[in-house]
Motif scaffolding. Structure first.
Motif, PDB file in Angstrom:
ATOM      1  N   LYS A 252       0.700  -1.014  -0.159  1.00  0.00           N
ATOM      2  CA  LYS A 252      -0.087  -0.185   0.066  1.00  0.00           C
ATOM      3  C   LYS A 252       0.916   1.376   0.080  1.00  0.00           C
ATOM      4  CE  LYS A 252      -4.093  -1.714   0.510  1.00  0.00           C
ATOM      5  NZ  LYS A 252      -5.381  -1.492  -0.212  1.00  0.00           N
ATOM      6  N   MET A 253       0.497   2.299  -0.648  1.00  0.00           N
ATOM      7  CA  MET A 253       1.065   3.642  -0.417  1.00  0.00           C
ATOM      8  C   MET A 253       0.229   4.150   0.575  1.00  0.00           C
ATOM      9  SD  MET A 253       1.533   5.007  -4.494  1.00  0.00           S
ATOM     10  CE  MET A 253      -0.238   4.548  -5.130  1.00  0.00           C
ATOM     11  N   THR A 254       1.135   5.131   1.410  1.00  0.00           N
ATOM     12  CA  THR A 254       0.664   5.520   2.548  1.00  0.00           C
ATOM     13  C   THR A 254       0.644   7.373   2.404  1.00  0.00           C
ATOM     14  OG1 THR A 254       2.892   5.782   3.641  1.00  0.00           O
ATOM     15  CG2 THR A 254       1.310   3.433   3.770  1.00  0.00           C
ATOM     16  N   LEU A 255      -0.275   7.767   3.562  1.00  0.00           N
ATOM     17  CA  LEU A 255       0.337   9.084   3.741  1.00  0.00           C
ATOM     18  C   LEU A 255       1.602   9.132   4.649  1.00  0.00           C
ATOM     19  CD1 LEU A 255      -3.036  10.159   5.183  1.00  0.00           C
ATOM     20  CD2 LEU A 255      -2.281  10.659   2.937  1.00  0.00           C
ATOM     21  N   THR A 256       2.226  10.250   4.896  1.00  0.00           N
ATOM     22  CA  THR A 256       3.572  10.303   5.686  1.00  0.00           C
ATOM     23  C   THR A 256       3.348   9.774   6.881  1.00  0.00           C
ATOM     24  OG1 THR A 256       3.170  12.581   6.243  1.00  0.00           O
ATOM     25  CG2 THR A 256       4.510  12.072   4.153  1.00  0.00           C
ATOM     26  N   ASP A 257       2.125   9.804   7.552  1.00  0.00           N
ATOM     27  CA  ASP A 257       1.893   9.502   8.980  1.00  0.00           C
ATOM     28  C   ASP A 257       1.920   8.038   9.097  1.00  0.00           C
ATOM     29  OD1 ASP A 257      -0.766   8.828   8.414  1.00  0.00           O
ATOM     30  OD2 ASP A 257      -1.421  10.304   9.776  1.00  0.00           O
ATOM     31  N   GLY A 258       1.946   7.154   7.960  1.00  0.00           N
ATOM     32  CA  GLY A 258       1.763   5.719   7.810  1.00  0.00           C
ATOM     33  C   GLY A 258       0.349   5.359   7.573  1.00  0.00           C
ATOM     34  N   THR A 259      -0.565   6.119   7.434  1.00  0.00           N
ATOM     35  CA  THR A 259      -2.019   5.630   6.983  1.00  0.00           C
ATOM     36  C   THR A 259      -2.193   5.137   5.635  1.00  0.00           C
ATOM     37  OG1 THR A 259      -2.755   7.542   8.580  1.00  0.00           O
ATOM     38  CG2 THR A 259      -4.283   6.576   6.922  1.00  0.00           C
ATOM     39  N   GLU A 260      -2.722   3.793   5.575  1.00  0.00           N
ATOM     40  CA  GLU A 260      -2.822   3.282   4.042  1.00  0.00           C
ATOM     41  C   GLU A 260      -3.670   4.033   3.509  1.00  0.00           C
ATOM     42  OE1 GLU A 260      -3.338  -1.032   4.661  1.00  0.00           O
ATOM     43  OE2 GLU A 260      -1.039  -1.360   5.105  1.00  0.00           O
ATOM     44  N   LEU A 261      -3.291   4.153   2.422  1.00  0.00           N
ATOM     45  CA  LEU A 261      -4.294   4.648   1.187  1.00  0.00           C
ATOM     46  C   LEU A 261      -5.004   3.469   0.457  1.00  0.00           C
ATOM     47  CD1 LEU A 261      -1.899   7.356  -0.272  1.00  0.00           C
ATOM     48  CD2 LEU A 261      -3.972   7.971   1.018  1.00  0.00           C
ATOM     49  N   SER A 262      -6.272   3.814   0.124  1.00  0.00           N
ATOM     50  CA  SER A 262      -6.960   2.799  -0.957  1.00  0.00           C
ATOM     51  C   SER A 262      -6.808   3.645  -2.286  1.00  0.00           C
ATOM     52  CB  SER A 262      -8.451   2.821  -0.636  1.00  0.00           C
ATOM     53  OG  SER A 262      -8.671   2.110   0.791  1.00  0.00           O
ATOM     54  N   GLN A 263      -6.458   2.996  -3.432  1.00  0.00           N
ATOM     55  CA  GLN A 263      -5.980   3.201  -4.628  1.00  0.00           C
ATOM     56  C   GLN A 263      -7.444   3.164  -5.452  1.00  0.00           C
ATOM     57  OE1 GLN A 263      -2.063   1.392  -4.353  1.00  0.00           O
ATOM     58  NE2 GLN A 263      -2.067   2.065  -6.262  1.00  0.00           N
ATOM     59  N   ALA A 264      -7.855   4.193  -6.153  1.00  0.00           N
ATOM     60  CA  ALA A 264      -9.002   4.152  -6.869  1.00  0.00           C
ATOM     61  C   ALA A 264      -8.675   3.045  -8.001  1.00  0.00           C
ATOM     62  CB  ALA A 264      -9.424   5.571  -7.616  1.00  0.00           C
ATOM     63  N   LEU A 265      -9.733   2.172  -7.931  1.00  0.00           N
ATOM     64  CA  LEU A 265      -9.713   0.958  -8.934  1.00  0.00           C
ATOM     65  C   LEU A 265      -8.338   0.476  -9.214  1.00  0.00           C
ATOM     66  CD1 LEU A 265     -11.826   2.335 -11.767  1.00  0.00           C
ATOM     67  CD2 LEU A 265     -12.213   0.545 -10.381  1.00  0.00           C
ATOM     68  N   GLY A 266      -7.373   0.521  -7.872  1.00  0.00           N
ATOM     69  CA  GLY A 266      -6.216  -0.124  -7.817  1.00  0.00           C
ATOM     70  C   GLY A 266      -5.021   0.518  -8.377  1.00  0.00           C
ATOM     71  N   ILE A 267      -5.302   1.806  -8.823  1.00  0.00           N
ATOM     72  CA  ILE A 267      -4.351   2.607  -9.540  1.00  0.00           C
ATOM     73  C   ILE A 267      -3.899   3.839  -8.686  1.00  0.00           C
ATOM     74  CG2 ILE A 267      -3.632   3.928 -11.710  1.00  0.00           C
ATOM     75  CD1 ILE A 267      -4.218   0.992 -12.481  1.00  0.00           C
ATOM     76  N   GLY A 268      -4.700   4.470  -8.522  1.00  0.00           N
ATOM     77  CA  GLY A 268      -4.302   5.782  -7.645  1.00  0.00           C
ATOM     78  C   GLY A 268      -3.268   6.660  -8.330  1.00  0.00           C
ATOM     79  N   ALA A 269      -3.873   7.327  -9.450  1.00  0.00           N
ATOM     80  CA  ALA A 269      -2.860   8.052 -10.327  1.00  0.00           C
ATOM     81  C   ALA A 269      -2.734   9.540 -10.341  1.00  0.00           C
ATOM     82  CB  ALA A 269      -3.131   7.587 -11.863  1.00  0.00           C
ATOM     83  N   PHE A 270      -3.531   9.921  -9.685  1.00  0.00           N
ATOM     84  CA  PHE A 270      -3.509  11.473  -9.364  1.00  0.00           C
ATOM     85  C   PHE A 270      -2.434  11.858  -8.492  1.00  0.00           C
ATOM     86  CE2 PHE A 270      -8.341  12.443  -9.907  1.00  0.00           C
ATOM     87  CZ  PHE A 270      -8.259  12.439 -11.324  1.00  0.00           C
ATOM     88  N   ALA A 271      -1.274  11.302  -8.785  1.00  0.00           N
ATOM     89  CA  ALA A 271       0.106  11.532  -7.997  1.00  0.00           C
ATOM     90  C   ALA A 271       1.272  11.694  -9.209  1.00  0.00           C
ATOM     91  CB  ALA A 271       0.104   9.981  -7.119  1.00  0.00           C
ATOM     92  N   GLU A 272       2.266  11.987  -8.512  1.00  0.00           N
ATOM     93  CA  GLU A 272       3.524  12.194  -9.441  1.00  0.00           C
ATOM     94  C   GLU A 272       3.988  10.745  -9.860  1.00  0.00           C
ATOM     95  OE1 GLU A 272       5.719  16.206  -7.855  1.00  0.00           O
ATOM     96  OE2 GLU A 272       5.545  14.549  -6.630  1.00  0.00           O
TER      97      GLU A 272
END
Length: 163
Positions: A116-136
């Protein structure tokens, strides 16, 4: 080494989205890190933000994307850094009855990155449709991509994939 990048995150149902720093881990077995060049905006992202698909906030939005493979994990043999890819929200298993019959669009044993990708505090992110591409950059299962023509503009590839 894990990387910190900027991404668009939805923290709660119906709340404004925020641009913030997230952590992208190194790719594990069967995974790839992709540097996102373009990502389409889809109504599905609004549904995620509104809690209409799942309620596993916070969500890393975006799923219609194209970019350059930056790193691959162990066991990834058909993809390498520098490959231009269009990301697919369905990574079919290739072994189920639908896949064997040449109808992978009916596969329901799709897979996503294990980590999982996370916030800087370690909170796990759910990726939209398993992608999560509104990111660098984003971490995906290596099977969640189609190699593309590096000469094609990323915005065109994303629009074509969404059609």
């Amino acid at each position: 080494m894990p990387q910190q990048v900027q991404a668009v995150v939805a923290h709660a149902k119906g709340q404004p989205i925020r641009l913030e720093t997230i952590v992208v881990p190194d790719p594990g077995p069967g995974e790839a890190v992709v540097k996102v060049q373009a990502c389409g905006v889809c109504h599905t992202d609004l549904h995620y933000r509104q809690g209409g698909i799942r309620d596993e906030f916070p969500f890393l939005l975006g799923h219609e994307a194209a970019g350059i493979v930056e790193a691959v994990g162990a066991d990834v043999t058909d993809l390498e850094p520098g490959d231009y890819v269009v990301l697919n929200w369905r990574a079919v298993c290739g072994t189920c009855r639908a896949s064997r019959r040449g109808k992978p669009q009916y596969c329901f044993d799709t897979h996503n990155a294990k980590q999982k990708m996370t916030l800087t505090d370690g909170t796990e992110l759910s990726q939209a449709l398993g992608i999560g591409a509104f990111a660098e950059k984003t971490l995906v299962a290596a099977g969640q991509r189609t190699k593309g023509d590096s000469e094609a503009p990323a915005a065109v590839a994303v629009c074509s994939a969404a059609a």
